[in-house]
Write a protein that holds these residues in place. Structure first.
Motif, PDB file in Angstrom:
ATOM      1  N   PHE A 100       6.373  27.483  35.527  1.00 12.37           N
ATOM      2  CA  PHE A 100       5.511  26.396  35.067  1.00 12.37           C
ATOM      3  C   PHE A 100       4.588  26.929  33.967  1.00 12.37           C
ATOM      4  N   THR A 101       4.643  26.292  32.806  1.00  8.46           N
ATOM      5  CA  THR A 101       3.740  26.646  31.716  1.00  8.46           C
ATOM      6  C   THR A 101       2.551  25.694  31.781  1.00  8.46           C
ATOM      7  N   LEU A 102       1.356  26.266  31.865  1.00  9.65           N
ATOM      8  CA  LEU A 102       0.140  25.485  32.079  1.00  9.65           C
ATOM      9  C   LEU A 102      -0.847  25.717  30.937  1.00  9.65           C
ATOM     10  N   ALA A 103      -1.347  24.627  30.359  1.00  7.54           N
ATOM     11  CA  ALA A 103      -2.385  24.709  29.334  1.00  7.54           C
ATOM     12  C   ALA A 103      -3.738  24.712  30.022  1.00  7.54           C
ATOM     13  N   LEU A 104      -4.613  25.639  29.604  1.00  2.00           N
ATOM     14  CA  LEU A 104      -5.911  25.808  30.248  1.00  2.00           C
ATOM     15  C   LEU A 104      -7.050  25.414  29.307  1.00  2.00           C
ATOM     16  N   PRO A 105      -7.990  24.602  29.762  1.00  2.00           N
ATOM     17  CA  PRO A 105      -9.133  24.240  28.918  1.00  2.00           C
ATOM     18  C   PRO A 105     -10.080  25.416  28.707  1.00  2.00           C
ATOM     19  N   ASN A 106     -10.159  26.315  29.705  1.00  3.82           N
ATOM     20  CA  ASN A 106     -11.022  27.499  29.614  1.00  3.82           C
ATOM     21  C   ASN A 106     -10.168  28.751  29.781  1.00  3.82           C
ATOM     22  N   TRP A 107      -9.315  28.981  28.794  1.00  2.00           N
ATOM     23  CA  TRP A 107      -8.403  30.112  28.853  1.00  2.00           C
ATOM     24  C   TRP A 107      -9.139  31.432  28.691  1.00  2.00           C
ATOM     25  N   THR A 108      -8.782  32.414  29.520  1.00  2.00           N
ATOM     26  CA  THR A 108      -9.320  33.768  29.425  1.00  2.00           C
ATOM     27  C   THR A 108      -8.146  34.732  29.395  1.00  2.00           C
ATOM     28  N   ALA A 109      -8.153  35.670  28.472  1.00  2.00           N
ATOM     29  CA  ALA A 109      -7.061  36.631  28.380  1.00  2.00           C
ATOM     30  C   ALA A 109      -6.945  37.421  29.684  1.00  2.00           C
TER      31      ALA A 109
END
Length: 236
Positions: free
Chosen positions: A35-44
């Motif tokens: 599952f590929t998920l887009a994150l509003p608060n992405w952190t490396a």
């Protein structure tokens, strides 16, 4: 002081739940999906870390599970979680049977700090996986490729059968691209398919044979059901 404040903000963001959006679903094997998920608060993240996934029913009941990150840290704004469907798994059955592109999922992370590898850590790199234990190790291989690292790497991967090999095509390509990755398979329930490697459970003699080109100076990561690997000492 400014550095400490930034660190605190990152930690807080990691521990907070956020709502992700499913942007892609890929069938890896009959019982495994990515599952590929887009994150509003992405952190490396660091290759080897995981995310917690939480489901909440209309009556307020919640179920939570942790899933390793399959994507490399260089894939910005989104993550990939590869999930094996377990018949008794509350979360995995929902993800497999219900979740589609456009749906939203609550999660938090990235989490974990001891089972990680970064290209700057060097090698040689030995990766040993059983079944879905390949997921965090695949993140390491993808990170290695994305950074252009030439660290020698060997993957020993145990699967029940040929059709159960997760990331089969990508692993095959990695093993043939001349970048220094050696992929070695072992199948535990299928002996008819011709595949470079073995046809038994991982055991100590197999490990010793795979490790031999590296000698003693290596970085090793093992992920999977250790109890099913014959003769492997638990403190290996």
């Amino acid at each position: 002081m400014a550095i400490e404040l930034v660190k605190d903000e990152v930690k807080t963001r990691i521990l907070e739940w956020q709502i992700s959006t499913v942007i892609k679903v890929r069938q890896e094997t009959p019982g495994v999906k990515t599952f590929t998920l887009a994150l509003p608060n992405w952190t490396a993240h660091r290759a080897g870390q995981h995310y917690d996934v939480r489901l909440t029913a209309p009556d307020g009941y919640q179920a939570q599970r942790s899933y390793s990150i399959a994507s490399n840290p260089e894939q910005r704004g989104e993550i990939e979680l590869t999930v094996e469907r377990l018949e008794e798994g509350e979360v995995s059955t929902y993800l497999h049977d219900v979740l589609i592109v456009g749906d939203q999922v609550e999660l938090r992370g990235p989490i974990g700090g001891y089972f990680v590898w970064e290209a700057s850590m060097g090698g040689p790199l030995l990766l040993v996986a059983g079944g879905s234990g390949i997921v965090p190790l695949m993140a390491m291989l993808r990170h290695r490729k994305a950074t252009g690292s030439n660290v020698p790497a060997r993957l020993l991967y145990s699967s029940r059968s040929y059709e159960d090999i997760i990331y089969h095509d990508e692993l095959e390509q990695l093993g043939k691209d001349g970048s220094g990755v050696k992929v070695i398979h072992t199948l535990t329930r299928e002996t008819t398919r011709k595949l470079e490697g073995y046809t038994r459970r991982i055991d100590l003699p197999m490990l010793e044979e795979v490790i031999k080109p590296f000698g003693d100076n290596l970085k090793a990561y093992i992920c999977g059901q250790l109890r099913s690997w014959r003769g492997l000492p638990m403190d290996w």
